[in-house]
Design a protein around this motif. Structure first.
Motif, PDB file in Angstrom:
ATOM      1  N   CYS A  18       0.843  -1.199   0.000  1.00 56.67           N
ATOM      2  CA  CYS A  18       0.000   0.000   0.000  1.00 56.67           C
ATOM      3  C   CYS A  18       0.879   1.250   0.000  1.00 56.67           C
ATOM      4  N   ARG A  19       1.901   1.277   0.840  1.00 58.81           N
ATOM      5  CA  ARG A  19       2.819   2.423   0.897  1.00 58.81           C
ATOM      6  C   ARG A  19       3.461   2.656  -0.462  1.00 58.81           C
ATOM      7  N   ASN A  20       3.898   1.576  -1.112  1.00 62.14           N
ATOM      8  CA  ASN A  20       4.512   1.717  -2.437  1.00 62.14           C
ATOM      9  C   ASN A  20       3.530   2.280  -3.452  1.00 62.14           C
ATOM     10  N   ALA A  21       2.280   1.819  -3.393  1.00 61.24           N
ATOM     11  CA  ALA A  21       1.254   2.338  -4.311  1.00 61.24           C
ATOM     12  C   ALA A  21       1.010   3.825  -4.042  1.00 61.24           C
ATOM     13  N   LEU A  22       0.929   4.200  -2.770  1.00 64.24           N
ATOM     14  CA  LEU A  22       0.707   5.600  -2.406  1.00 64.24           C
ATOM     15  C   LEU A  22       1.864   6.491  -2.864  1.00 64.24           C
ATOM     16  N   LEU A  23       3.081   6.045  -2.623  1.00 59.37           N
ATOM     17  CA  LEU A  23       4.245   6.847  -3.022  1.00 59.37           C
ATOM     18  C   LEU A  23       4.361   6.944  -4.540  1.00 59.37           C
ATOM     19  N   SER A  24       3.983   5.890  -5.241  1.00 66.63           N
ATOM     20  CA  SER A  24       3.968   5.933  -6.698  1.00 66.63           C
ATOM     21  C   SER A  24       2.948   6.958  -7.195  1.00 66.63           C
ATOM     22  N   LEU A  25       1.762   6.975  -6.584  1.00 67.25           N
ATOM     23  CA  LEU A  25       0.752   7.974  -6.953  1.00 67.25           C
ATOM     24  C   LEU A  25       1.245   9.392  -6.655  1.00 67.25           C
ATOM     25  N   GLN A  26       1.945   9.546  -5.536  1.00 65.97           N
ATOM     26  CA  GLN A  26       2.493  10.856  -5.183  1.00 65.97           C
ATOM     27  C   GLN A  26       3.553  11.289  -6.195  1.00 65.97           C
ATOM     28  N   ASP A  27       4.486  10.398  -6.489  1.00 63.55           N
ATOM     29  CA  ASP A  27       5.600  10.746  -7.359  1.00 63.55           C
ATOM     30  C   ASP A  27       5.184  10.914  -8.817  1.00 63.55           C
ATOM     31  N   ASN A  28       4.284  10.075  -9.278  1.00 63.68           N
ATOM     32  CA  ASN A  28       3.928  10.080 -10.701  1.00 63.68           C
ATOM     33  C   ASN A  28       2.769  11.013 -11.043  1.00 63.68           C
TER      34      ASN A  28
END
Length: 138
Positions: A18-28
């Protein structure tokens, strides 16, 4: 309804996927992790955030992101930092995140709605990837 307990909201962030998905949404896509966590949590609790709240939530988030973004860039790119300096910058960033959360909480109103909060957040960011990325954690 009792106030939102951000410690509960943040429990999703502890899950690595979940954290990886959230950070990906933030970064991308520039998605505010706090708003995404809030939408996910409210969907899990079957609480529909009123449509009228989203513009205020997004405006508040945008204001705080202007303060958070420079710290985040420094923390992520500064290879020259000592571990103590890195932790200080991280602590400042997290303190600002907590302040943002406290600003978001009083803006919340709930309603009956068939639309999920993740879908509504995706519409706000004009990005269907938000719901697609976070629906597995419902």
């Amino acid at each position: 309804m009792k106030p939102i307990d951000w410690r509960q909201v943040e429990r999703n962030y502890v899950q690595a996927e979940c954290r990886n998905a959230l950070l990906s949404l933030q970064d991308n896509y520039g998605v505010d992790v706090n708003l995404a966590l809030l939408a996910l949590y409210c969907d899990q609790q079957q609480l529909a955030i009123s449509a009228c709240c989203w513009p205020k939530l997004l405006a508040t988030s945008a204001h705080w992101q202007q303060r958070l973004a420079p710290l985040r860039v420094i923390r992520r790119t500064a290879k020259h930092l000592t571990p103590q300096q890195y932790q200080r910058i991280l602590a400042m960033e997290l303190a600002l995140e907590r302040q943002l959360q406290q600003q978001l909480t009083p803006l919340l109103r709930f309603s009956e709605s068939a639309q999920s909060n993740l879908e509504r957040l995706g519409q706000c960011y004009d990005n269907a990837a938000i719901a697609a990325s976070l629906n597995p954690f419902l």
